[in-house]
Design a protein around this motif. Structure first.
Motif, PDB file in Angstrom:
ATOM      1  N   TYR A   3      -7.622   5.990  -6.216  1.00  0.00           N
ATOM      2  CA  TYR A   3      -7.875   4.918  -5.243  1.00  0.00           C
ATOM      3  C   TYR A   3      -8.931   5.317  -4.223  1.00  0.00           C
ATOM      4  O   TYR A   3      -9.103   6.493  -3.921  1.00  0.00           O
ATOM      5  CB  TYR A   3      -6.588   4.574  -4.490  1.00  0.00           C
ATOM      6  CG  TYR A   3      -5.459   4.140  -5.393  1.00  0.00           C
ATOM      7  CD1 TYR A   3      -5.435   2.848  -5.924  1.00  0.00           C
ATOM      8  CD2 TYR A   3      -4.439   5.022  -5.730  1.00  0.00           C
ATOM      9  CE1 TYR A   3      -4.412   2.451  -6.769  1.00  0.00           C
ATOM     10  CE2 TYR A   3      -3.407   4.637  -6.573  1.00  0.00           C
ATOM     11  CZ  TYR A   3      -3.401   3.346  -7.086  1.00  0.00           C
ATOM     12  OH  TYR A   3      -2.396   2.958  -7.925  1.00  0.00           O
ATOM     13  N   ASP A   4      -9.607   4.307  -3.674  1.00  0.00           N
ATOM     14  CA  ASP A   4     -10.437   4.499  -2.483  1.00  0.00           C
ATOM     15  C   ASP A   4      -9.570   4.174  -1.278  1.00  0.00           C
ATOM     16  O   ASP A   4      -8.838   3.187  -1.286  1.00  0.00           O
ATOM     17  CB  ASP A   4     -11.621   3.522  -2.464  1.00  0.00           C
ATOM     18  CG  ASP A   4     -12.707   3.903  -3.457  1.00  0.00           C
ATOM     19  OD1 ASP A   4     -12.824   5.103  -3.757  1.00  0.00           O
ATOM     20  OD2 ASP A   4     -13.419   2.999  -3.939  1.00  0.00           O
ATOM     21  N   VAL A   5      -9.691   5.003  -0.260  1.00  0.00           N
ATOM     22  CA  VAL A   5      -8.941   4.750   0.974  1.00  0.00           C
ATOM     23  C   VAL A   5      -9.852   3.991   1.945  1.00  0.00           C
ATOM     24  O   VAL A   5     -11.026   4.335   2.092  1.00  0.00           O
ATOM     25  CB  VAL A   5      -8.503   6.084   1.613  1.00  0.00           C
ATOM     26  CG1 VAL A   5      -7.791   5.847   2.937  1.00  0.00           C
ATOM     27  CG2 VAL A   5      -7.628   6.864   0.642  1.00  0.00           C
ATOM     28  N   VAL A   6      -9.320   2.947   2.545  1.00  0.00           N
ATOM     29  CA  VAL A   6     -10.103   2.139   3.486  1.00  0.00           C
ATOM     30  C   VAL A   6      -9.374   2.097   4.835  1.00  0.00           C
ATOM     31  O   VAL A   6      -8.207   1.706   4.898  1.00  0.00           O
ATOM     32  CB  VAL A   6     -10.283   0.703   2.957  1.00  0.00           C
ATOM     33  CG1 VAL A   6     -11.021  -0.166   3.980  1.00  0.00           C
ATOM     34  CG2 VAL A   6     -11.026   0.717   1.629  1.00  0.00           C
ATOM     35  N   ILE A   7     -10.070   2.524   5.883  1.00  0.00           N
ATOM     36  CA  ILE A   7      -9.418   2.594   7.198  1.00  0.00           C
ATOM     37  C   ILE A   7     -10.274   1.925   8.273  1.00  0.00           C
ATOM     38  O   ILE A   7     -11.487   2.124   8.332  1.00  0.00           O
ATOM     39  CB  ILE A   7      -9.198   4.070   7.622  1.00  0.00           C
ATOM     40  CG1 ILE A   7      -8.325   4.791   6.591  1.00  0.00           C
ATOM     41  CG2 ILE A   7      -8.558   4.169   9.010  1.00  0.00           C
ATOM     42  CD1 ILE A   7      -8.344   6.296   6.715  1.00  0.00           C
ATOM     43  N   GLY A   8      -9.649   1.113   9.079  1.00  0.00           N
ATOM     44  CA  GLY A   8     -10.311   0.548  10.256  1.00  0.00           C
ATOM     45  C   GLY A   8      -9.448   0.835  11.473  1.00  0.00           C
ATOM     46  O   GLY A   8      -8.223   0.775  11.394  1.00  0.00           O
ATOM     47  N   LEU A   9     -10.081   1.182  12.594  1.00  0.00           N
ATOM     48  CA  LEU A   9      -9.286   1.503  13.785  1.00  0.00           C
ATOM     49  C   LEU A   9      -9.514   0.474  14.895  1.00  0.00           C
ATOM     50  O   LEU A   9     -10.623  -0.028  15.086  1.00  0.00           O
ATOM     51  CB  LEU A   9      -9.658   2.883  14.343  1.00  0.00           C
ATOM     52  CG  LEU A   9      -9.443   4.115  13.476  1.00  0.00           C
ATOM     53  CD1 LEU A   9      -9.695   5.376  14.299  1.00  0.00           C
ATOM     54  CD2 LEU A   9      -8.050   4.170  12.886  1.00  0.00           C
ATOM     55  N   GLU A  10      -8.441   0.163  15.592  1.00  0.00           N
ATOM     56  CA  GLU A  10      -8.539  -0.609  16.825  1.00  0.00           C
ATOM     57  C   GLU A  10      -8.112   0.344  17.931  1.00  0.00           C
ATOM     58  O   GLU A  10      -6.968   0.797  17.947  1.00  0.00           O
ATOM     59  CB  GLU A  10      -7.597  -1.812  16.772  1.00  0.00           C
ATOM     60  CG  GLU A  10      -7.972  -2.833  15.696  1.00  0.00           C
ATOM     61  CD  GLU A  10      -6.803  -3.743  15.358  1.00  0.00           C
ATOM     62  OE1 GLU A  10      -6.748  -4.833  15.917  1.00  0.00           O
ATOM     63  OE2 GLU A  10      -5.954  -3.360  14.537  1.00  0.00           O
ATOM     64  N   VAL A  11      -9.051   0.652  18.815  1.00  0.00           N
ATOM     65  CA  VAL A  11      -8.759   1.637  19.854  1.00  0.00           C
ATOM     66  C   VAL A  11      -8.674   0.935  21.205  1.00  0.00           C
ATOM     67  O   VAL A  11      -9.559   0.171  21.580  1.00  0.00           O
ATOM     68  CB  VAL A  11      -9.858   2.726  19.893  1.00  0.00           C
ATOM     69  CG1 VAL A  11      -9.606   3.703  21.038  1.00  0.00           C
ATOM     70  CG2 VAL A  11      -9.913   3.462  18.564  1.00  0.00           C
ATOM     71  N   HIS A  12      -7.583   1.190  21.913  1.00  0.00           N
ATOM     72  CA  HIS A  12      -7.405   0.631  23.252  1.00  0.00           C
ATOM     73  C   HIS A  12      -7.648   1.712  24.280  1.00  0.00           C
ATOM     74  O   HIS A  12      -7.111   2.812  24.163  1.00  0.00           O
ATOM     75  CB  HIS A  12      -5.977   0.109  23.429  1.00  0.00           C
ATOM     76  CG  HIS A  12      -5.728  -1.172  22.715  1.00  0.00           C
ATOM     77  ND1 HIS A  12      -5.097  -1.238  21.492  1.00  0.00           N
ATOM     78  CD2 HIS A  12      -6.051  -2.445  23.040  1.00  0.00           C
ATOM     79  CE1 HIS A  12      -5.027  -2.502  21.109  1.00  0.00           C
ATOM     80  NE2 HIS A  12      -5.600  -3.260  22.020  1.00  0.00           N
ATOM     81  N   SER A  13      -8.442   1.377  25.263  1.00  0.00           N
ATOM     82  CA  SER A  13      -8.738   2.373  26.271  1.00  0.00           C
ATOM     83  C   SER A  13      -8.642   1.728  27.654  1.00  0.00           C
ATOM     84  O   SER A  13      -9.251   0.687  27.909  1.00  0.00           O
ATOM     85  CB  SER A  13     -10.139   2.900  25.981  1.00  0.00           C
ATOM     86  OG  SER A  13     -10.633   3.599  27.063  1.00  0.00           O
ATOM     87  N   ASP A 159     -14.615   1.110   7.774  1.00  0.00           N
ATOM     88  CA  ASP A 159     -15.651   1.975   7.207  1.00  0.00           C
ATOM     89  C   ASP A 159     -15.214   3.418   7.011  1.00  0.00           C
ATOM     90  O   ASP A 159     -15.986   4.240   6.539  1.00  0.00           O
ATOM     91  CB  ASP A 159     -16.882   1.968   8.133  1.00  0.00           C
ATOM     92  CG  ASP A 159     -17.685   0.684   8.001  1.00  0.00           C
ATOM     93  OD1 ASP A 159     -17.356  -0.131   7.112  1.00  0.00           O
ATOM     94  OD2 ASP A 159     -18.636   0.499   8.786  1.00  0.00           O
ATOM     95  N   MET A 160     -14.003   3.759   7.399  1.00  0.00           N
ATOM     96  CA  MET A 160     -13.584   5.161   7.255  1.00  0.00           C
ATOM     97  C   MET A 160     -12.774   5.332   5.984  1.00  0.00           C
ATOM     98  O   MET A 160     -12.100   4.391   5.548  1.00  0.00           O
ATOM     99  CB  MET A 160     -12.763   5.589   8.467  1.00  0.00           C
ATOM    100  CG  MET A 160     -13.625   5.786   9.694  1.00  0.00           C
ATOM    101  SD  MET A 160     -12.711   5.577  11.215  1.00  0.00           S
ATOM    102  CE  MET A 160     -12.892   3.840  11.504  1.00  0.00           C
ATOM    103  N   SER A 161     -12.855   6.538   5.398  1.00  0.00           N
ATOM    104  CA  SER A 161     -12.152   6.690   4.130  1.00  0.00           C
ATOM    105  C   SER A 161     -11.282   7.934   4.029  1.00  0.00           C
ATOM    106  O   SER A 161     -10.871   8.325   2.947  1.00  0.00           O
ATOM    107  CB  SER A 161     -13.159   6.630   2.975  1.00  0.00           C
ATOM    108  OG  SER A 161     -14.274   7.389   3.280  1.00  0.00           O
ATOM    109  N   SER A 162     -11.000   8.567   5.170  1.00  0.00           N
ATOM    110  CA  SER A 162     -10.053   9.689   5.131  1.00  0.00           C
ATOM    111  C   SER A 162      -9.515   9.926   6.536  1.00  0.00           C
ATOM    112  O   SER A 162     -10.077   9.430   7.524  1.00  0.00           O
ATOM    113  CB  SER A 162     -10.744  10.964   4.635  1.00  0.00           C
ATOM    114  OG  SER A 162     -11.697  11.383   5.579  1.00  0.00           O
ATOM    115  N   ALA A 163      -8.444  10.718   6.608  1.00  0.00           N
ATOM    116  CA  ALA A 163      -7.880  11.062   7.916  1.00  0.00           C
ATOM    117  C   ALA A 163      -8.912  11.831   8.741  1.00  0.00           C
ATOM    118  O   ALA A 163      -9.049  11.607   9.946  1.00  0.00           O
ATOM    119  CB  ALA A 163      -6.616  11.909   7.731  1.00  0.00           C
ATOM    120  N   GLU A 164      -9.661  12.724   8.079  1.00  0.00           N
ATOM    121  CA  GLU A 164     -10.661  13.519   8.807  1.00  0.00           C
ATOM    122  C   GLU A 164     -11.693  12.604   9.453  1.00  0.00           C
ATOM    123  O   GLU A 164     -12.070  12.794  10.596  1.00  0.00           O
ATOM    124  CB  GLU A 164     -11.408  14.494   7.880  1.00  0.00           C
ATOM    125  CG  GLU A 164     -10.586  15.649   7.369  1.00  0.00           C
ATOM    126  CD  GLU A 164      -9.683  15.242   6.214  1.00  0.00           C
ATOM    127  OE1 GLU A 164      -9.916  14.169   5.610  1.00  0.00           O
ATOM    128  OE2 GLU A 164      -8.723  15.979   5.930  1.00  0.00           O
TER     129      GLU A 164
END
Ligand code: ADP
Ligand code: MG
Ligand code: ZN
Length: 477
Positions: A3-13, A159-164
């Protein structure tokens, strides 16, 4: 299956404005519960919000720092939902017309390449109150001090694809927000929190998979662990031919796993609509241009300055600029004692270890810059030995007492007097004939033995270079 991993983050600051985003209450972490609130921020009916210009300004600043477009008109909308942390049953937020759109952040990937993580938007909203679940009383308490704190939400594209990559993105974003001084980004205090959206898709497939969302992660470690866990969970389900349901999951750091919380609500469930209490507002170009002019240096520019102008190595500059507090401290220290390389070395080898021992998220050096500069200056000019310098450093870390005064009072000045050192070495030679024999028969350890003894005799004040030169001379004769 792969599988390809797909990650998007919503960051609250949380923004560090003086007052809250729609009222004049103090915006400050902590404080006696429910003392920083008024009818607006506890959501009494009929109270009227007034937008905080400083919060809008800081949001624009954040947008400019990550290359966003600044909308010429922005709109505050009501995001309707019921929860006790939000008494008026809607959060003032932004949907169709946020203050900033687009932009992005470049990260270094493990294979040594660069990757551009696109941003969707940055919008301004109000934070909710803090719920404190109390098992002793078997109930929940509410602290409205946090309610109405200005909050920006930075939404990435998937656009991110790993934990790193996610951790790198988050670290870089945090660093940028700290550098432009819009947020202190203390993750342990919740002033920077992160929602993770993650899905899997068959390797190479263009179509995105169904995502799960985990809310309010507040450390880099838990972000990484939550992603690793979710990749395993989703790939196991997909391997077994099951469907992923779109849902919100709760990450339990202590148990190192996530639990389903609720089926994901859709944007339409919130029934966003323009807040009739707040008119759409114009963001004038000259307002934005003024902010542009006052933008501080970001980390990359600071690294370049340290390398090109101060002669630090790239590595040193990177470590130093990792934290804005350290940058400010370093700049102040070298304004008193202009030996950048020397100061930097001591910080990297000795000071940062101390900070790590203290293991707080927030880097604070408890020694005033001037006192620290004096200490290093005495060491560099050989007025005090390295051993004394280290001891004093440990001591003033606790007390921040004037190190010059301590040196004068206790007579800690380094002994650079060759004749005096020579006499003391001769005494030691008489005292330890066996070690002299050892040295003569080839045991070089005897040399450091004598240096150790000399330091003992002089309470660490003998200049070690002179001492070892003299000891060698005498032993070799
Ligand atoms: P919401 O605000 O309802 O959570 P958004 O569409 O604004 O939904 O997306 C929120 C975040 O989820 C964004 O960071 C986006 O990049 C990410 N995202 C959207 N779809 C996916 C997906 N299929 N897999 C992973 N992340 C996704
Ligand atoms: Mg979301
Ligand atoms: Zn208030």
């Amino acid at each position: 299956m792969e599988y390809d991993v797909v990650i998007g983050l919503e960051v609250h600051s949380e923004l560090k404005t003086k007052s809250k985003v729609f009222c004049g209450c103090l915006n400050e972490f902590g404080g006696e519960p429910n003392t920083h609130c008024c009818p607006v921020c506890i959501g009494l009916p009929g109270s009227l919000p007034i937008p905080n210009k400083e919060a809008v300004k800081m949001t624009i600043k954040a947008g400019l720092a990550v290359g966003s477009q600044i909308n010429d008109v922005a709109i505050f909308e009501r995001k309707n939902y019921f929860y006790p942390d939000l008494a008026k049953a809607y959060q003032i937020s932004q949907a169709v017309r946020p203050i900033c759109v687009g932009g992005g952040i470049e990260i270094d990937t493990e294979d040594g390449n660069k990757k551009f993580i696109r941003l969707n938007r940055i919008h301004l909203e109000e934070d909710a109150a803090k719920l404190i679940h109390n098992h002793k009383i078997g109930g929940t308490m509410i602290d409205y001090n946090r309610g109405g704190t200005p909050l920006i939400e930075i939404v990435s594209e998937p656009d991110m694809s790993s934990a790193e990559e996610a951790v790198k993105y988050l670290a870089k974003l945090r660093n940028i927000l700290q550098y432009i001084e819009v947020s202190d980004c203390k993750m342990e205090q919740g002033s920077l929190r992160c929602d993770i959206n993650i899905s899997l898709k068959p390797k190479g497939s263009k179509e995105l998979g169904v995502r799960a969302e985990m809310k309010n992660l507040n450390s880099f470690r838990s972000v990484a662990r939550a992603i690793e866990y979710e990749i395993k969970r989703q790939s196991r389900l997909l391997d077994e031919g099951e469907k992923i349901v779109q849902e919100t999951r709760r990450w339990d750091d202590a148990r190192n796993r996530s639990f389903s919380m609720r089926k994901k609500e859709d944007a339409q469930d919130y029934r966003y609509f323009p807040d009739p209490d707040l008119l759409p507002f114009k963001i004038e170009k000259i307002f934005v241009d003024e902010i542009k002019k006052s933008m501080p240096q970001l980390r990359e520019q600071k690294i370049k300055y340290y390398v090109d102008e101060l002669g630090l190595s790239n590595y040193d500059a990177e470590v130093l600029t990792n934290d804005l507090n350290l940058v400010k401290y370093f700049d102040k220290v070298i304004s008193y004692f202009y030996k950048p390389k020397f100061v930097c070395n001591f910080i990297l080898t000795t000071l940062l270890k101390k900070v790590k021992d203290d293991s707080s998220d927030d880097l604070v050096v408890p020694i005033s810059a001037e006192n620290f500069a004096n200490l290093l200056s005495m060491y560099e000019s050989k007025q005090i030995s390295q051993a004394i310098c280290r001891e004093l450093f440990d001591e003033i870390w606790e007390t921040d007492e004037d190190c010059k005064k301590i040196v004068a009072e206790r007579g800690l000045t380094q002994n650079n007097d060759e004749d005096d050192i020579k006499n003391k070495v001769l005494e030691l030679i008489k005292e330890f004939p066996q070690s002299v024999q050892d040295y003569k028969s080839g045991n070089t350890k005897a040399l450091s033995f004598f240096i150790g003894q000399l330091m003992k005799k002089t309470q660490g004040k003998a200049n070690p270079q002179i001492a070892s030169k003299i000891i060698k001379e005498i032993l070799d004769n």
